[in-house]
Design a protein around this motif. Sequence first.
Motif, PDB file in Angstrom:
ATOM      1  N   ALA A  61      -6.752   4.516   2.078  1.00 57.76           N
ATOM      2  CA  ALA A  61      -7.887   4.806   2.950  1.00 57.76           C
ATOM      3  C   ALA A  61      -8.712   3.546   3.208  1.00 57.76           C
ATOM      4  O   ALA A  61      -9.310   3.392   4.269  1.00 57.76           O
ATOM      5  CB  ALA A  61      -8.761   5.890   2.341  1.00 57.76           C
ATOM      6  N   LYS A  62      -8.712   2.630   2.229  1.00 55.65           N
ATOM      7  CA  LYS A  62      -9.442   1.370   2.386  1.00 55.65           C
ATOM      8  C   LYS A  62      -8.635   0.328   3.156  1.00 55.65           C
ATOM      9  O   LYS A  62      -9.144  -0.734   3.469  1.00 55.65           O
ATOM     10  CB  LYS A  62      -9.806   0.809   1.021  1.00 55.65           C
ATOM     11  N   GLY A  63      -7.352   0.615   3.414  1.00 51.72           N
ATOM     12  CA  GLY A  63      -6.541  -0.287   4.209  1.00 51.72           C
ATOM     13  C   GLY A  63      -5.641  -1.225   3.430  1.00 51.72           C
ATOM     14  O   GLY A  63      -5.127  -2.193   3.983  1.00 51.72           O
ATOM     15  N   VAL A  64      -5.422  -0.941   2.163  1.00 45.47           N
ATOM     16  CA  VAL A  64      -4.525  -1.774   1.362  1.00 45.47           C
ATOM     17  C   VAL A  64      -3.089  -1.525   1.829  1.00 45.47           C
ATOM     18  O   VAL A  64      -2.698  -0.386   2.092  1.00 45.47           O
ATOM     19  CB  VAL A  64      -4.667  -1.459  -0.142  1.00 45.47           C
ATOM     20  N   ALA A  65      -2.315  -2.588   1.939  1.00 46.93           N
ATOM     21  CA  ALA A  65      -0.938  -2.486   2.431  1.00 46.93           C
ATOM     22  C   ALA A  65      -0.063  -1.691   1.459  1.00 46.93           C
ATOM     23  O   ALA A  65      -0.204  -1.801   0.240  1.00 46.93           O
ATOM     24  CB  ALA A  65      -0.349  -3.873   2.629  1.00 46.93           C
ATOM     25  N   ALA A  66       0.852  -0.930   2.034  1.00 46.79           N
ATOM     26  CA  ALA A  66       1.755  -0.115   1.225  1.00 46.79           C
ATOM     27  C   ALA A  66       2.667  -0.983   0.365  1.00 46.79           C
ATOM     28  O   ALA A  66       2.995  -0.617  -0.764  1.00 46.79           O
ATOM     29  CB  ALA A  66       2.592   0.797   2.118  1.00 46.79           C
ATOM     30  N   THR A  67       3.055  -2.139   0.868  1.00 43.14           N
ATOM     31  CA  THR A  67       3.938  -3.014   0.085  1.00 43.14           C
ATOM     32  C   THR A  67       3.246  -3.522  -1.170  1.00 43.14           C
ATOM     33  O   THR A  67       3.875  -3.607  -2.227  1.00 43.14           O
ATOM     34  CB  THR A  67       4.413  -4.213   0.925  1.00 43.14           C
ATOM     35  N   LYS A  68       1.963  -3.825  -1.068  1.00 43.55           N
ATOM     36  CA  LYS A  68       1.226  -4.288  -2.254  1.00 43.55           C
ATOM     37  C   LYS A  68       1.092  -3.174  -3.287  1.00 43.55           C
ATOM     38  O   LYS A  68       1.223  -3.407  -4.483  1.00 43.55           O
ATOM     39  CB  LYS A  68      -0.148  -4.829  -1.859  1.00 43.55           C
ATOM     40  N   LEU A  69       0.830  -1.969  -2.813  1.00 45.28           N
ATOM     41  CA  LEU A  69       0.711  -0.843  -3.739  1.00 45.28           C
ATOM     42  C   LEU A  69       2.058  -0.533  -4.385  1.00 45.28           C
ATOM     43  O   LEU A  69       2.125  -0.226  -5.575  1.00 45.28           O
ATOM     44  CB  LEU A  69       0.189   0.390  -3.006  1.00 45.28           C
ATOM     45  N   ALA A  70       3.130  -0.632  -3.605  1.00 42.98           N
ATOM     46  CA  ALA A  70       4.463  -0.365  -4.140  1.00 42.98           C
ATOM     47  C   ALA A  70       4.808  -1.369  -5.236  1.00 42.98           C
ATOM     48  O   ALA A  70       5.374  -1.002  -6.267  1.00 42.98           O
ATOM     49  CB  ALA A  70       5.501  -0.425  -3.020  1.00 42.98           C
ATOM     50  N   GLU A  71       4.479  -2.622  -5.038  1.00 40.27           N
ATOM     51  CA  GLU A  71       4.739  -3.640  -6.059  1.00 40.27           C
ATOM     52  C   GLU A  71       3.897  -3.389  -7.305  1.00 40.27           C
ATOM     53  O   GLU A  71       4.378  -3.520  -8.426  1.00 40.27           O
ATOM     54  CB  GLU A  71       4.435  -5.028  -5.503  1.00 40.27           C
ATOM     55  N   LYS A  72       2.638  -3.019  -7.097  1.00 39.57           N
ATOM     56  CA  LYS A  72       1.734  -2.797  -8.233  1.00 39.57           C
ATOM     57  C   LYS A  72       2.213  -1.646  -9.124  1.00 39.57           C
ATOM     58  O   LYS A  72       2.220  -1.763 -10.354  1.00 39.57           O
ATOM     59  CB  LYS A  72       0.322  -2.490  -7.731  1.00 39.57           C
ATOM     60  N   TYR A  73       2.630  -0.550  -8.498  1.00 37.53           N
ATOM     61  CA  TYR A  73       3.006   0.631  -9.265  1.00 37.53           C
ATOM     62  C   TYR A  73       4.498   0.722  -9.562  1.00 37.53           C
ATOM     63  O   TYR A  73       4.928   1.615 -10.269  1.00 37.53           O
ATOM     64  CB  TYR A  73       2.550   1.894  -8.534  1.00 37.53           C
ATOM     65  N   GLY A  74       5.287  -0.180  -9.005  1.00 35.74           N
ATOM     66  CA  GLY A  74       6.726  -0.165  -9.265  1.00 35.74           C
ATOM     67  C   GLY A  74       7.448   0.982  -8.601  1.00 35.74           C
ATOM     68  O   GLY A  74       8.384   1.543  -9.161  1.00 35.74           O
ATOM     69  N   VAL A  75       7.003   1.351  -7.399  1.00 30.82           N
ATOM     70  CA  VAL A  75       7.644   2.415  -6.637  1.00 30.82           C
ATOM     71  C   VAL A  75       8.045   1.863  -5.276  1.00 30.82           C
ATOM     72  O   VAL A  75       7.670   0.749  -4.909  1.00 30.82           O
ATOM     73  CB  VAL A  75       6.708   3.639  -6.462  1.00 30.82           C
ATOM     74  N   SER A  76       8.771   2.645  -4.505  1.00 34.21           N
ATOM     75  CA  SER A  76       9.188   2.197  -3.177  1.00 34.21           C
ATOM     76  C   SER A  76       8.071   2.430  -2.166  1.00 34.21           C
ATOM     77  O   SER A  76       7.171   3.257  -2.375  1.00 34.21           O
ATOM     78  CB  SER A  76      10.441   2.941  -2.741  1.00 34.21           C
ATOM     79  N   THR A  77       8.151   1.698  -1.056  1.00 36.76           N
ATOM     80  CA  THR A  77       7.169   1.904   0.000  1.00 36.76           C
ATOM     81  C   THR A  77       7.322   3.292   0.610  1.00 36.76           C
ATOM     82  O   THR A  77       6.328   3.891   1.039  1.00 36.76           O
ATOM     83  CB  THR A  77       7.309   0.835   1.097  1.00 36.76           C
ATOM     84  N   ALA A  78       8.540   3.817   0.616  1.00 41.63           N
ATOM     85  CA  ALA A  78       8.760   5.174   1.129  1.00 41.63           C
ATOM     86  C   ALA A  78       7.957   6.194   0.306  1.00 41.63           C
ATOM     87  O   ALA A  78       7.401   7.149   0.864  1.00 41.63           O
ATOM     88  CB  ALA A  78      10.244   5.511   1.100  1.00 41.63           C
ATOM     89  N   TYR A  79       7.896   5.984  -0.995  1.00 35.65           N
ATOM     90  CA  TYR A  79       7.124   6.890  -1.866  1.00 35.65           C
ATOM     91  C   TYR A  79       5.638   6.789  -1.529  1.00 35.65           C
ATOM     92  O   TYR A  79       4.923   7.797  -1.505  1.00 35.65           O
ATOM     93  CB  TYR A  79       7.366   6.557  -3.330  1.00 35.65           C
ATOM     94  N   ILE A  80       5.164   5.583  -1.247  1.00 35.81           N
ATOM     95  CA  ILE A  80       3.755   5.396  -0.904  1.00 35.81           C
ATOM     96  C   ILE A  80       3.435   6.183   0.381  1.00 35.81           C
ATOM     97  O   ILE A  80       2.425   6.885   0.448  1.00 35.81           O
ATOM     98  CB  ILE A  80       3.418   3.900  -0.700  1.00 35.81           C
ATOM     99  N   TYR A  81       4.302   6.072   1.384  1.00 36.40           N
ATOM    100  CA  TYR A  81       4.062   6.790   2.632  1.00 36.40           C
ATOM    101  C   TYR A  81       4.218   8.294   2.453  1.00 36.40           C
ATOM    102  O   TYR A  81       3.563   9.074   3.135  1.00 36.40           O
ATOM    103  CB  TYR A  81       5.015   6.299   3.728  1.00 36.40           C
ATOM    104  N   MET A  82       5.073   8.737   1.545  1.00 31.54           N
ATOM    105  CA  MET A  82       5.287  10.144   1.301  1.00 31.54           C
ATOM    106  C   MET A  82       4.032  10.810   0.700  1.00 31.54           C
ATOM    107  O   MET A  82       3.765  11.978   0.943  1.00 31.54           O
ATOM    108  CB  MET A  82       6.471  10.343   0.353  1.00 31.54           C
ATOM    109  N   ILE A  83       3.268  10.054  -0.046  1.00 37.82           N
ATOM    110  CA  ILE A  83       2.091  10.590  -0.724  1.00 37.82           C
ATOM    111  C   ILE A  83       1.038  11.048   0.283  1.00 37.82           C
ATOM    112  O   ILE A  83       0.313  12.000   0.037  1.00 37.82           O
ATOM    113  CB  ILE A  83       1.514   9.565  -1.727  1.00 37.82           C
ATOM    114  N   LYS A  84       0.965  10.416   1.439  1.00 44.01           N
ATOM    115  CA  LYS A  84      -0.041  10.761   2.437  1.00 44.01           C
ATOM    116  C   LYS A  84      -0.207  12.203   2.602  1.00 44.01           C
ATOM    117  O   LYS A  84       0.073  13.155   2.802  1.00 44.01           O
ATOM    118  CB  LYS A  84       0.308  10.136   3.768  1.00 44.01           C
TER     119      LYS A  84
END
Length: 84
Positions: A61-84
């Motif tokens: 919601a704050k605009g952090v890139a999905a790739t950065k979050l995926a690297e931080k949590y050790g998950v795929s970017t697809a998982y980040i987008y799925m959470i929406k």
Amino acid sequence: MSLSKRQVAYLNKIIGTAQKMLATAHLEASKTGARAGAPTRRRRSAAEAEKMRADILAKRAKGVAATKLAEKYGVSTAYIYMIK
């Protein structure tokens, strides 16, 4: 039982291949996992997963890139987008 020259050559080739595989087995053991240098995978508890999901939603919601979050949590970017 006697073997022909061709059979002996074939067996020697098999032995040579097996010796090469055994000699390089330690190299393969160090490359376990799909990505080299990737963090080891672990299963999160339900509470940890829910906290991670909430954190991801807040940061997205704050605009952090999905790739950065995926690297931080050790998950795929697809998982980040799925959470929406």
